[in-house]
Design an enzyme around this catalytic site. Structure first.
Site, short mmCIF file in Angstrom:
data_model
loop_
_atom_site.label_atom_id
_atom_site.label_comp_id
_atom_site.label_asym_id
_atom_site.label_seq_id
_atom_site.Cartn_x
_atom_site.Cartn_y
_atom_site.Cartn_z
N TYR A 158 0.94 -1.38 0.11
CA TYR A 158 -0.12 -0.09 0.11
C TYR A 158 0.64 1.33 0.18
O TYR A 158 1.87 1.49 0.70
CB TYR A 158 -0.94 -0.13 1.20
CG TYR A 158 -1.88 1.45 1.23
CD1 TYR A 158 -2.80 1.61 0.61
CD2 TYR A 158 -1.22 2.27 2.37
CE1 TYR A 158 -3.37 2.92 0.48
CE2 TYR A 158 -1.94 3.62 2.36
CZ TYR A 158 -2.95 3.90 1.40
OH TYR A 158 -3.69 4.90 1.51
N GLY A 177 -6.45 5.32 -0.45
CA GLY A 177 -7.71 5.20 0.08
C GLY A 177 -8.35 4.02 -0.71
O GLY A 177 -8.00 2.91 -0.70
#
Length: 506
Positions: A52, A59
């Site tokens: 990530y 998001g």
């Protein structure tokens, strides 16, 4: 020189950097940790792993893989798109604090940035280049994304700054100082904005002002006690030891110290048996505010040295973990608590003002007027104080009880901590003006009673105060007087504890 290592930044050091413009540097050991975590990020990119914020979107876009050729564009797009701050900018000192705290957090070595990113942050601090950062737009979770994006813009040669008293394009200030903007690479944009530094910086500045005002409020209250011929028996140590709160005991001790040699105070039964609560309960009420200040300080000290971005890199890249340290709930609660505590300092101060001006509650001239009836004296100053106190009651409504989902419900609970910190600062600003009004009224009352009978400490305050604001000999525009005393309380260095009680200076 303050040396940052991500672990040990203290309030005295922060105060020196913010207000004395002391220079900052990074410790060698912390830079080594930064370099190690950076190598881990580079390995992730080279190997095409899905992690990530390094090789994915953000998001709700966390499932979108980003190839090696696009990682720089990803970080640049992140900063530009997230720079959605609105409203008036944070005070310049708060912007300075934000840059300082972000550098300190990155120096923990969990964020994966190159050392040059931290070097540029330290350049901003040391050269007095402070990003223009709008106050509104942060939800206080997923980091203070919008405010910190405006900070990050300056590092890449965009955005605006405050520099030597002027507001200008960031690139102009960098050029004047010979600082080159940087190109953000993998994870660096995210590492800069995924944190709580906006709410924490605002909270740190608010706390520093609140601490000073809390000390000042005790001395101003001591003046009021002299003006009302107050009873000092209520400050006897035995009363406060019997309850057991150390902050209450300490406030009572300082009140005794302020009034130790006063001939205007009384003992119980000499004029009256006991005073109203706004006089008698100063240690209990102010002491409770000090309990809150101690709590707030503890949380801020932790947060000043916290890793608050996501993901975090551990064990030289063996563990790269997504979590939620960017969530501002601890600071949100602390800021709401600070608002309540400082609102109460103003609340009890306003009640003391009423006792100073109301002829039904004292034997002083009505409204401290030189010609009651023809001249109104301090009548409307009490109105102004009441207005500020009422406004504080709305500002003290907790921001942290609210939450609005964002990022298509991926980020479905947020802290609103930045709103809480901004409100706390407004409450403190209002409280200072209320205490300024009390100071003006208390100085007038003690002059009427007799300056020669005042305690040494309160007389020193009066002497300095009278250099700024004259006695009320006729009605005038008191708004100016309030602002003069307010500026004195805000900007002066006088700070009252047991050791410095007798030091009053500008």
């Amino acid at each position: 020189m303050v040396t940052l290592n991500g672990q040990t930044l203290t309030f005295p050091e922060v105060r020196r950097v913010l207000f004395d413009r002391e220079q900052v540097t990074a410790s060698e050991e912390s830079v080594k940790k930064v370099q190690a975590s950076r190598k881990a990020v580079e390995r992730i990119v080279d190997e095409g792993k899905t992690v990530y914020g390094i090789t994915t979107g953000f998001g709700k876009f966390s499932d979108v893989f980003i190839g090696k050729e696009d990682v720089e564009a990803l970080q640049l797009n992140l900063i530009r798109s997230h720079a959605c701050g609105i409203g008036e900018p944070f005070p310049e000192v708060v912007s300075r604090a934000m840059v300082l705290l972000r550098a300190n957090a990155l120096l923990k070595g969990y964020s994966g940035v190159r050392p040059v990113v931290i070097e540029r942050l330290l350049d901003l601090v040391n050269k007095g280049i402070h990003p223009v950062i709008p106050q509104q737009g942060s939800l206080g979770a997923s980091g203070d994304l919008a405010p910190l994006s405006h900070l990050a813009l300056v590092l890449i040669g965009e955005g605006e700054v405050f520099y030597k008293g002027e507001r200008m394009p960031g690139i102009d200030a960098l050029t004047k100082e010979g600082i080159f903007p940087i190109t953000l690479t993998a994870k660096e944009g995210l590492a800069l904005i995924n944190g709580t530094q906006a709410m924490t910086a605002m909270g740190v500045v608010a706390y520093l002002e609140a601490e000073k005002l809390a000390y000042q409020s005790e001395l101003i209250a001591a003046l009021t006690i002299e003006g009302l011929r107050g009873i000092t028996c209520a400050f006897d140590e035995d009363i406060h030891l019997a309850r057991g709160y150390k902050e209450q005991v300490q406030v009572a001790e300082r009140m005794r110290h302020h009034l130790v040699d006063s001939r205007l105070t009384t003992k119980q039964g000499e004029i009256r048996v006991q005073d109203a609560y706004s006089i008698r309960c100063i240690p209990q009420v102010h002491g409770a505010t000090w309990q809150t200040l101690n709590y707030v300080k503890e949380k801020l000290e932790i947060e000043m040295n916290a890793a608050t971005d996501n993901p975090l890199i551990f064990n030289d890249g063996e563990k790269v973990l997504s979590g939620g340290n960017f969530h501002g709930q601890p600071i949100a609660f602390a800021m709401d608590f600070l608002s309540i505590a400082m609102a109460e300092l103003a609340n009890i101060s306003e009640r003391r003002i009423e006792r100073l001006v109301n002829p039904q509650l004292n034997d002083l001239p009505p409204f401290l007027s030189p010609e009651p009836g023809l001249q109104s004296g301090a009548m409307i100053m009490q109105y102004a104080a009441a207005s500020l106190v009422s406004e504080n009651k709305t500002l003290a409504h907790p921001a942290s009880v609210d939450s609005i989902p964002s990022s298509a419900n991926q980020e479905d609970h947020v802290s609103m901590g930045t709103i809480g910190s901004r409100h706390a600062y407004l409450v403190i600003t209002n409280a200072r003006r209320v205490l300024s009004i009390e100071a003006i009224c208390a100085m007038q009352a003690t002059e009427i009673r007799g300056i020669d009978q005042m305690a040494q400490t309160t007389r020193q305050f009066l002497t300095k105060g009278r250099e700024l604001v004259p006695s009320i000999t006729k009605d005038r525009v008191f708004s100016k007087d309030i602002e003069v005393i307010n500026a004195w309380l805000k900007d002066s260095e006088f700070h009252f504890d047991k050791q410095t009680t007798n030091k009053i200076h500008s």
